[in-house]
Scaffold this motif. Structure first.
Motif, PDB file in Angstrom:
ATOM      1  N   GLU A  21      40.593 -75.941   1.051  1.00  0.00           N
ATOM      2  CA  GLU A  21      42.130 -76.103   0.969  1.00  0.00           C
ATOM      3  C   GLU A  21      42.509 -75.205  -0.229  1.00  0.00           C
ATOM      4  N   ILE A  22      43.564 -74.212   0.050  1.00  0.00           N
ATOM      5  CA  ILE A  22      44.240 -73.505  -1.075  1.00  0.00           C
ATOM      6  C   ILE A  22      45.635 -73.744  -1.102  1.00  0.00           C
ATOM      7  N   GLN A  23      46.092 -74.082  -2.246  1.00  0.00           N
ATOM      8  CA  GLN A  23      47.431 -74.370  -2.746  1.00  0.00           C
ATOM      9  C   GLN A  23      48.124 -73.301  -3.662  1.00  0.00           C
ATOM     10  N   ASP A  24      49.379 -73.471  -3.786  1.00  0.00           N
ATOM     11  CA  ASP A  24      50.191 -72.676  -4.603  1.00  0.00           C
ATOM     12  C   ASP A  24      50.027 -71.126  -4.317  1.00  0.00           C
ATOM     13  N   LEU A  25      50.181 -70.945  -2.870  1.00  0.00           N
ATOM     14  CA  LEU A  25      50.146 -69.317  -2.691  1.00  0.00           C
ATOM     15  C   LEU A  25      51.617 -69.007  -2.507  1.00  0.00           C
ATOM     16  N   ARG A  26      52.083 -67.733  -3.179  1.00  0.00           N
ATOM     17  CA  ARG A  26      53.217 -67.213  -2.858  1.00  0.00           C
ATOM     18  C   ARG A  26      53.240 -66.882  -1.284  1.00  0.00           C
ATOM     19  N   GLU A  27      54.588 -66.781  -0.870  1.00  0.00           N
ATOM     20  CA  GLU A  27      55.004 -66.765   0.663  1.00  0.00           C
ATOM     21  C   GLU A  27      54.271 -65.221   0.880  1.00  0.00           C
ATOM     22  N   SER A  28      54.247 -64.296   0.227  1.00  0.00           N
ATOM     23  CA  SER A  28      53.730 -62.960   0.583  1.00  0.00           C
ATOM     24  C   SER A  28      52.190 -63.026   0.665  1.00  0.00           C
ATOM     25  N   GLU A  29      51.719 -64.031  -0.236  1.00  0.00           N
ATOM     26  CA  GLU A  29      50.173 -63.938  -0.173  1.00  0.00           C
ATOM     27  C   GLU A  29      49.818 -64.904   1.259  1.00  0.00           C
ATOM     28  N   ALA A  30      50.449 -65.956   1.323  1.00  0.00           N
ATOM     29  CA  ALA A  30      50.259 -66.676   2.518  1.00  0.00           C
ATOM     30  C   ALA A  30      50.475 -65.887   3.847  1.00  0.00           C
ATOM     31  N   GLU A  31      51.365 -65.306   4.076  1.00  0.00           N
ATOM     32  CA  GLU A  31      51.551 -64.495   5.032  1.00  0.00           C
ATOM     33  C   GLU A  31      50.535 -63.380   5.255  1.00  0.00           C
ATOM     34  N   ARG A  32      50.161 -62.748   4.324  1.00  0.00           N
ATOM     35  CA  ARG A  32      48.972 -61.598   4.400  1.00  0.00           C
ATOM     36  C   ARG A  32      47.738 -62.411   5.017  1.00  0.00           C
ATOM     37  N   LEU A  33      47.273 -63.533   4.104  1.00  0.00           N
ATOM     38  CA  LEU A  33      46.199 -64.161   4.493  1.00  0.00           C
ATOM     39  C   LEU A  33      46.296 -65.042   6.215  1.00  0.00           C
ATOM     40  N   LEU A  34      47.301 -65.213   6.422  1.00  0.00           N
ATOM     41  CA  LEU A  34      47.706 -65.666   7.814  1.00  0.00           C
ATOM     42  C   LEU A  34      47.276 -64.675   9.018  1.00  0.00           C
ATOM     43  N   SER A  35      47.988 -63.456   8.435  1.00  0.00           N
ATOM     44  CA  SER A  35      47.709 -62.259   9.523  1.00  0.00           C
ATOM     45  C   SER A  35      46.652 -61.682   9.278  1.00  0.00           C
ATOM     46  N   LEU A  36      45.748 -62.146   8.540  1.00  0.00           N
ATOM     47  CA  LEU A  36      44.199 -61.844   8.642  1.00  0.00           C
ATOM     48  C   LEU A  36      43.445 -62.892   9.213  1.00  0.00           C
ATOM     49  N   GLY A  37      43.961 -63.732   9.575  1.00  0.00           N
ATOM     50  CA  GLY A  37      43.395 -65.108  10.450  1.00  0.00           C
ATOM     51  C   GLY A  37      42.304 -65.742   9.704  1.00  0.00           C
ATOM     52  N   VAL A  38      42.543 -65.753   8.315  1.00  0.00           N
ATOM     53  CA  VAL A  38      41.626 -66.516   7.373  1.00  0.00           C
ATOM     54  C   VAL A  38      41.870 -67.782   7.031  1.00  0.00           C
ATOM     55  N   ILE A  39      43.415 -68.118   7.080  1.00  0.00           N
ATOM     56  CA  ILE A  39      43.738 -69.355   6.600  1.00  0.00           C
ATOM     57  C   ILE A  39      44.571 -69.896   7.744  1.00  0.00           C
ATOM     58  N   GLU A  40      44.909 -71.133   7.810  1.00  0.00           N
ATOM     59  CA  GLU A  40      46.025 -71.797   8.553  1.00  0.00           C
ATOM     60  C   GLU A  40      46.661 -72.653   7.697  1.00  0.00           C
ATOM     61  N   GLY A  41      47.981 -73.152   7.898  1.00  0.00           N
ATOM     62  CA  GLY A  41      48.870 -73.912   7.433  1.00  0.00           C
ATOM     63  C   GLY A  41      48.633 -75.344   7.909  1.00  0.00           C
ATOM     64  N   GLU A  42      49.168 -76.383   7.473  1.00  0.00           N
ATOM     65  CA  GLU A  42      49.164 -77.367   8.184  1.00  0.00           C
ATOM     66  C   GLU A  42      49.503 -77.712   9.413  1.00  0.00           C
ATOM     67  N   ASP A  43      50.736 -77.109   9.583  1.00  0.00           N
ATOM     68  CA  ASP A  43      51.325 -77.224  10.783  1.00  0.00           C
ATOM     69  C   ASP A  43      50.977 -76.155  11.813  1.00  0.00           C
ATOM     70  N   ASP A  44      49.831 -75.424  11.410  1.00  0.00           N
ATOM     71  CA  ASP A  44      49.583 -74.420  12.576  1.00  0.00           C
ATOM     72  C   ASP A  44      48.656 -74.807  13.835  1.00  0.00           C
ATOM     73  N   HIS A  45      48.407 -76.076  13.834  1.00  0.00           N
ATOM     74  CA  HIS A  45      47.415 -76.864  14.889  1.00  0.00           C
ATOM     75  C   HIS A  45      48.550 -76.814  16.052  1.00  0.00           C
ATOM     76  N   SER A  46      47.963 -76.231  17.107  1.00  0.00           N
ATOM     77  CA  SER A  46      48.566 -76.219  18.590  1.00  0.00           C
ATOM     78  C   SER A  46      47.486 -77.124  19.398  1.00  0.00           C
ATOM     79  N   GLU A  47      48.061 -77.616  20.482  1.00  0.00           N
ATOM     80  CA  GLU A  47      47.183 -78.362  21.324  1.00  0.00           C
ATOM     81  C   GLU A  47      46.113 -77.408  21.804  1.00  0.00           C
ATOM     82  N   GLU A  48      46.492 -76.021  22.133  1.00  0.00           N
ATOM     83  CA  GLU A  48      45.495 -74.987  22.818  1.00  0.00           C
ATOM     84  C   GLU A  48      45.479 -74.064  21.960  1.00  0.00           C
ATOM     85  N   GLU A  49      44.194 -73.509  21.671  1.00  0.00           N
ATOM     86  CA  GLU A  49      44.121 -72.691  20.784  1.00  0.00           C
ATOM     87  C   GLU A  49      43.386 -71.181  21.772  1.00  0.00           C
ATOM     88  N   VAL A  50      44.081 -70.209  21.119  1.00  0.00           N
ATOM     89  CA  VAL A  50      44.143 -69.027  21.965  1.00  0.00           C
ATOM     90  C   VAL A  50      42.891 -68.045  21.440  1.00  0.00           C
TER      91      VAL A  50
END
Length: 96
Positions: A21-50
């Motif tokens: 778990e990584i906490q206390d990320l600034r929004e810009s940091e989180a967006e960059r890591l999310l776009s790289l596909g190396v992190i997910e947020g707690e609500d990023d779980h969907s029923e079907e993964e692509v």
């Protein structure tokens, strides 16, 4: 908001393993890591993964991202990029 790593991440001088778990990320940091596909947020779980197509997987040039993706789908990464691609092609099923 806490984020969970999907691959190995080195951020702000700290190394995180898969599933940490990584906490206390600034929004810009989180967006960059999310776009790289190396992190997910707690609500990023969907029923079907692509999943990436083999062509999309082949286009990943960053070793850490490619290895992290293989680990995320439950594979132990092979040594070379070429072997990792063979491994992914063997695992990939377009009907998933």
């Amino acid at each position: 908001m806490p984020y969970k790593t999907l691959g190995r991440v080195y951020h702000n001088g700290k190394k995180y393993g898969v599933g940490e778990e990584i906490q206390d990320l600034r929004e810009s940091e989180a967006e960059r890591l999310l776009s790289l596909g190396v992190i997910e947020g707690e609500d990023d779980h969907s029923e079907e993964e692509v999943y990436l197509t083999p062509e999309e997987f082949k286009a990943i040039k960053d070793d850490a991202k490619r290895i992290g993706y293989l680990e995320h789908i439950g594979l132990t990464p092979a040594e070379t990029a070429a072997d990792q691609l063979k491994q992914y092609k063997g695992w990939y099923d377009p009907s998933r």
